[in-house]
Design a protein around this motif. Structure first.
Motif, mmCIF file in Angstrom:
data_model
loop_
_atom_site.group_PDB
_atom_site.id
_atom_site.type_symbol
_atom_site.label_atom_id
_atom_site.label_comp_id
_atom_site.label_asym_id
_atom_site.label_seq_id
_atom_site.Cartn_x
_atom_site.Cartn_y
_atom_site.Cartn_z
ATOM 1 N N ASP A 1 4.046 1.562 -4.493
ATOM 2 C CA ASP A 1 3.053 2.038 -5.461
ATOM 3 C C ASP A 1 2.744 0.877 -6.412
ATOM 4 O O ASP A 1 3.683 0.242 -6.928
ATOM 5 C CB ASP A 1 3.685 3.218 -6.219
ATOM 6 N N VAL A 2 1.487 0.628 -6.662
ATOM 7 C CA VAL A 2 1.115 -0.517 -7.511
ATOM 8 C C VAL A 2 1.628 -0.406 -8.943
ATOM 9 O O VAL A 2 1.621 -1.391 -9.680
ATOM 10 C CB VAL A 2 -0.426 -0.734 -7.542
ATOM 11 N N GLN B 1 -2.254 3.388 6.639
ATOM 12 C CA GLN B 1 -3.046 2.191 6.351
ATOM 13 C C GLN B 1 -2.251 0.931 6.721
ATOM 14 O O GLN B 1 -2.781 -0.010 7.310
ATOM 15 C CB GLN B 1 -3.425 2.141 4.859
ATOM 16 N N ALA C 1 -9.414 -5.012 -3.894
ATOM 17 C CA ALA C 1 -10.811 -4.574 -3.874
ATOM 18 C C ALA C 1 -10.842 -3.062 -3.713
ATOM 19 O O ALA C 1 -10.315 -2.524 -2.733
ATOM 20 C CB ALA C 1 -11.555 -5.236 -2.709
ATOM 21 N N ASP D 1 0.847 -1.198 0.000
ATOM 22 C CA ASP D 1 0.000 0.000 0.000
ATOM 23 C C ASP D 1 0.878 1.242 0.000
ATOM 24 O O ASP D 1 2.010 1.218 0.484
ATOM 25 C CB ASP D 1 -0.915 0.019 1.230
HETATM 26 C C1 LIG Z 1 -10.500 2.155 -0.524
HETATM 27 S S1 LIG Z 1 -8.965 1.513 0.090
HETATM 28 C C2 LIG Z 1 -9.233 -0.195 -0.256
HETATM 29 C C3 LIG Z 1 -8.385 -1.061 0.629
HETATM 30 C C4 LIG Z 1 -8.999 -2.394 0.967
HETATM 31 N N1 LIG Z 1 -9.149 -3.212 -0.190
HETATM 32 C C5 LIG Z 1 -10.319 -2.229 1.658
HETATM 33 O O1 LIG Z 1 -11.298 -2.851 1.220
HETATM 34 O O2 LIG Z 1 -10.379 -1.488 2.652
HETATM 35 C C6 LIG Z 1 -7.831 2.003 -1.176
HETATM 36 C C7 LIG Z 1 -6.367 1.763 -0.786
HETATM 37 O O3 LIG Z 1 -5.570 1.870 -1.972
HETATM 38 C C8 LIG Z 1 -4.335 2.453 -1.613
HETATM 39 N N2 LIG Z 1 -3.720 3.012 -2.832
HETATM 40 C C9 LIG Z 1 -4.204 3.986 -3.626
HETATM 41 N N3 LIG Z 1 -3.380 4.199 -4.662
HETATM 42 C C10 LIG Z 1 -2.346 3.333 -4.522
HETATM 43 C C11 LIG Z 1 -1.160 3.081 -5.275
HETATM 44 N N4 LIG Z 1 -0.875 3.753 -6.410
HETATM 45 N N5 LIG Z 1 -0.324 2.125 -4.833
HETATM 46 C C12 LIG Z 1 -0.587 1.430 -3.688
HETATM 47 N N6 LIG Z 1 -1.694 1.633 -2.933
HETATM 48 C C13 LIG Z 1 -2.563 2.572 -3.347
HETATM 49 C C14 LIG Z 1 -4.714 3.500 -0.577
HETATM 50 O O4 LIG Z 1 -3.606 3.909 0.201
HETATM 51 C C15 LIG Z 1 -5.785 2.767 0.214
HETATM 52 O O5 LIG Z 1 -5.246 2.089 1.313
#
Ligand SMILES: C[S@@+](CC[C@H](N)C(=O)[O-])C[C@H]1O[C@@H](n2cnc3c(N)ncnc32)[C@H](O)[C@@H]1O
Length: 245
Positions: A99-100, A78, A117, A73
């Motif tokens: 970062d993904v 988080q 998700a 993440d």
């Molecule tokens: C809505 S949450 C979903 C997390 C989990 N699946 C849930 O159901 O709670 C979105 C997550 O994506 C992460 N995120 C957003 N962009 C990202 C990126 N480019 N690389 C890694 N993580 C990312 C955010 O930090 C956040 O923790």
């Protein structure tokens, strides 16, 4: 671009976790754990990567099903929830910051499964993410993810009239009343997601649009974003199941 998403999540992680109060499980629809979809139940013995693991509820669930899980993440806030949750559950899950769109910390062919998700609405460059995901998956590896259905967000929540254009893809800024930061997300068309998967070398096996036409099947979400009458008319979640070819 990624910096503003990271800043948002560092600022809001605690509120998000308090408000959403997620059970351990995969929150495929953004409305709570949904194992009725029967996705990723059979992962025992597999090496699994969660791309955007948030507070770790999904990673811990898959670890409890017997997988060896790595959750990645952007947000340290988080990740601290995720590590605490894994400790509480004595789960076989590691968590890393990243970062993904750049999975350079993982060698080629490291995982059997990649999933997430409700993360890709935060990611601009899905093509980069999918190329990297394909690289770190073993041949034949599974890639399963859910995201907000791009159609759902177009309707006005009160009138249900189409208020925004499906073709207005890319960066979307949602001003906030109670924080100093605006929320920045990205709209992707269904074709863009599909074609980015194919371009990265995935074979798309299935798409799902879970839902029901009965408003009584839904509950309001914590932020009023889940409107039962609207949810009974439009799909709110889009799920892809793909395989690294
Ligand atoms: C809505 S949450 C979903 C997390 C989990 N699946 C849930 O159901 O709670 C979105 C997550 O994506 C992460 N995120 C957003 N962009 C990202 C990126 N480019 N690389 C890694 N993580 C990312 C955010 O930090 C956040 O923790």
């Amino acid at each position: 671009m990624t910096e503003e998403v990271k800043a948002w999540w560092e600022l809001t992680a605690r509120w998000f976790q308090d408000d959403i109060d997620l059970d351990v499980g995969v929150n495929w629809t953004g409305m709570g754990v949904d194992d009725d979809l029967r996705l990723l139940l059979d992962v025992a013995g597999e090496d699994v990567l969660e791309l955007g693991c948030g507070g770790g509820q999904c990673s811990v669930a898959l670890a409890e099903r017997g997988a060896t899980v790595t959750g990645l993440d952007l947000s340290e806030e988080q990740l601290s929830f995720a590590r605490e949750l894994a400790d509480e559950h004595d789960a076989d899950a590691d968590f890393v910051q990243g970062d993904v769109t750049d999975l350079g910390m993982f060698p080629d062919s490291t995982f059997d499964v990649a999933f997430n998700a409700y993360v890709f609405q935060w990611v601009d460059d899905l093509a980069a993410c999918f190329r990297e995901t394909h690289r770190v998956l073993r041949e034949g590896g599974r890639f399963v993810f859910s995201m907000p259905h791009p159609v759902y967000g177009l309707a006005d929540p009160e009138s249900h009239e189409v208020a925004e254009s499906y073709f207005d893809t890319g960066r979307q800024v949602t001003p906030q009343e109670d924080t100093e930061l605006d929320m920045v997300t990205y709209r992707h068309s269904v074709a863009d997601v599909h074609n980015a998967l194919v371009g990265a070398g995935f074979r798309v096996e299935r798409m799902l649009e879970p839902g029901s036409d009965d408003p009584d099947d839904y509950e309001e979400g914590p932020w009023g974003e889940h409107r039962p009458e609207l949810l009974a008319k439009l799909p709110s979640t889009l799920i892809f199941e793909a395989r690294a070819a």
